[in-house]
Design an enzyme around this catalytic site. Structure first.
Site, PDB file in Angstrom:
ATOM      1  NE  ARG A  67      -3.732  -0.048   2.289  1.00 48.79           N
ATOM      2  CZ  ARG A  67      -4.464  -0.446   3.329  1.00 48.79           C
ATOM      3  NH1 ARG A  67      -4.441   0.245   4.448  1.00 48.79           N
ATOM      4  NH2 ARG A  67      -5.197  -1.532   3.250  1.00 48.79           N
TER       5      ARG A  67
ATOM      6  CG  ASN B  97     -14.129   8.933  -1.645  1.00 48.80           C
ATOM      7  OD1 ASN B  97     -14.024   8.453  -2.770  1.00 48.80           O
ATOM      8  ND2 ASN B  97     -14.602   8.244  -0.624  1.00 48.80           N
ATOM      9  CB  THR B  98     -18.332  10.496  -4.688  1.00 45.68           C
ATOM     10  OG1 THR B  98     -19.745  10.265  -4.534  1.00 45.68           O
ATOM     11  CG2 THR B  98     -17.789   9.603  -5.793  1.00 45.68           C
ATOM     12  CG  HIS B  99     -18.857   6.072   0.779  1.00 47.01           C
ATOM     13  ND1 HIS B  99     -18.033   4.990   0.536  1.00 47.01           N
ATOM     14  CD2 HIS B  99     -19.803   5.641   1.641  1.00 47.01           C
ATOM     15  CE1 HIS B  99     -18.459   3.949   1.229  1.00 47.01           C
ATOM     16  NE2 HIS B  99     -19.542   4.322   1.913  1.00 47.01           N
TER      17      HIS B  99
ATOM     18  CG  ASP C 159     -15.449   5.078   2.892  1.00 47.83           C
ATOM     19  OD1 ASP C 159     -15.019   5.715   1.911  1.00 47.83           O
ATOM     20  OD2 ASP C 159     -15.696   3.855   2.844  1.00 47.83           O
TER      21      ASP C 159
HETATM   22  C1  GAR Z   1     -19.682   5.111  -7.095  1.00 51.75           C
HETATM   23  O1  GAR Z   1     -20.998   4.864  -6.652  1.00 51.75           O
HETATM   24  C2  GAR Z   1     -18.804   5.495  -5.908  1.00 51.75           C
HETATM   25  O2  GAR Z   1     -19.471   6.231  -4.932  1.00 51.75           O
HETATM   26  C3  GAR Z   1     -18.420   4.135  -5.391  1.00 51.75           C
HETATM   27  O3  GAR Z   1     -18.192   3.353  -6.525  1.00 51.75           O
HETATM   28  C4  GAR Z   1     -19.025   3.820  -7.584  1.00 51.75           C
HETATM   29  C5  GAR Z   1     -18.145   4.049  -8.782  1.00 51.75           C
HETATM   30  O4  GAR Z   1     -18.891   4.191  -9.954  1.00 51.75           O
HETATM   31  N1  GAR Z   1     -17.278   4.218  -4.554  1.00 51.75           N
HETATM   32  C6  GAR Z   1     -17.064   3.415  -3.529  1.00 51.75           C
HETATM   33  O5  GAR Z   1     -17.808   2.509  -3.210  1.00 51.75           O
HETATM   34  C7  GAR Z   1     -15.778   3.698  -2.776  1.00 51.75           C
HETATM   35  N2  GAR Z   1     -15.799   3.013  -1.526  1.00 51.75           N
HETATM   36  P1  GAR Z   1     -18.182   4.647 -11.303  1.00 51.75           P
HETATM   37  O6  GAR Z   1     -16.911   3.826 -11.476  1.00 51.75           O
HETATM   38  O7  GAR Z   1     -19.187   4.333 -12.365  1.00 51.75           O
HETATM   39  O8  GAR Z   1     -17.894   6.104 -11.175  1.00 51.75           O
END
Ligand code: GAR
Length: 179
Positions: free
Chosen positions: A55, A97-99, A135
Site C-alpha cells: 500500500r 471522495n464520493t461514497h 470513508d
Molecule cells: C460510485 O458509486 C462510488 O461512490 C463508489 O463506486 C461507484 C463508482 O462508480 N465508490 C465506492 O464505493 C468507494 N468506496 P463509477 O466507477 O461508475 O464512477
C-alpha cells in the site's frame, strides 16, 4: 486548478466530471478499465498504476503520477484502493471522495449492499474531503436516496450514481471556487 481523477471501474463519475467541463489533467487508474477509454475520448492523459500488494509503495507511485501532471486537487471517483498517508501529505485537504451512502453510515467497499441488508428506508451519497481513515473526513455534500421494497443492489446503486453524477461535479466546482 489542475485536477487529477482516480478511478477503478465503470468510470461513470469520471464521465460526469468531464461532461461538467471540469478541467481534468490526468486520470489515474489501478487496473485496465473503462475510465481509460473515457480519458482517451476526452483527450485527457491517463496513467496506469498497477496494484502490487504494497500500500505504501502503491501510494507513492500514485502521488508521483499525479505530481508529474502538476495536479493540485485529487478527486477519487470509484477508486477501489485504500491509499496511505503520503497522498494526504502531498495534497493536504485536497483529496475529495464520493461514497455511496450517507456517511458515517455504511463505510467500506460494500456500502450499497450493507444498506440494503440493514433494511434502511433511506440511503444516499456523500461527497467529502478524504483523510487517512477510510470513508471519513469533513462532509461537503450529501443527498438522500429512498430504498424501495423490491430493490436490488444494482438498481439502488444506479439510483445513487444518478445523484452522484450531479452532486459530485457541482461540489468539485464549488470547492475549486472557494479554494
Ligand atoms: C460510485 O458509486 C462510488 O461512490 C463508489 O463506486 C461507484 C463508482 O462508480 N465508490 C465506492 O464505493 C468507494 N468506496 P463509477 O466507477 O461508475 O464512477
Amino acid at each position: 486548478m489542475r485536477i487529477g481523477v482516480l478511478a477503478s471501474g465503470g468510470g461513470s463519475n469520471l464521465e460526469a466530471i468531464l461532461d461538467a467541463g471540469i478541467p481534468v489533467s490526468v486520470v489515474v487508474v489501478d487496473r485496465p478499465c473503462r475510465a481509460i477509454d473515457l480519458a482517451d475520448a476526452a483527450g485527457v492523459a491517463h496513467e496506469l498504476v498497477e496494484w502490487n500488494g504494497d500500500r505504501l509503495d502503491f501510494t507513492h507511485r500514485v502521488v508521483d503520477a499525479l505530481e508529474r501532471h502538476g495536479v493540485e486537487l485529487v478527486a477519487m471517483a470509484g477508486f477501489m484502493r485504500i491509499l496511505d498517508k503520503p497522498i494526504f501529505d502531498a495534497f493536504p485537504g485536497r483529496v475529495l471522495n464520493t461514497h455511496p451512502s450517507l456517511l458515517p453510515s455504511f463505510r467500506g467497499a460494500h456500502a450499497v449492499a450493507d444498506a440494503l441488508e440493514a433494511g434502511v428506508k433511506v440511503t444516499g451519497c456523500t461527497i467529502h474531503v478524504a483523510v487517512p481513515e477510510v470513508d471519513a473526513g469533513p462532509i461537503l455534500a450529501q443527498e438522500a436516496v429512498p430504498v424501495h421494497d423490491d430493490d436490488t443492489v444494482e438498481a439502488l446503486h444506479e439510483r445513487i450514481k444518478a445523484v452522484e453524477h450531479r452532486l459530485y461535479p457541482d461540489t468539485i466546482k464549488t470547492f475549486m471556487e472557494r479554494t
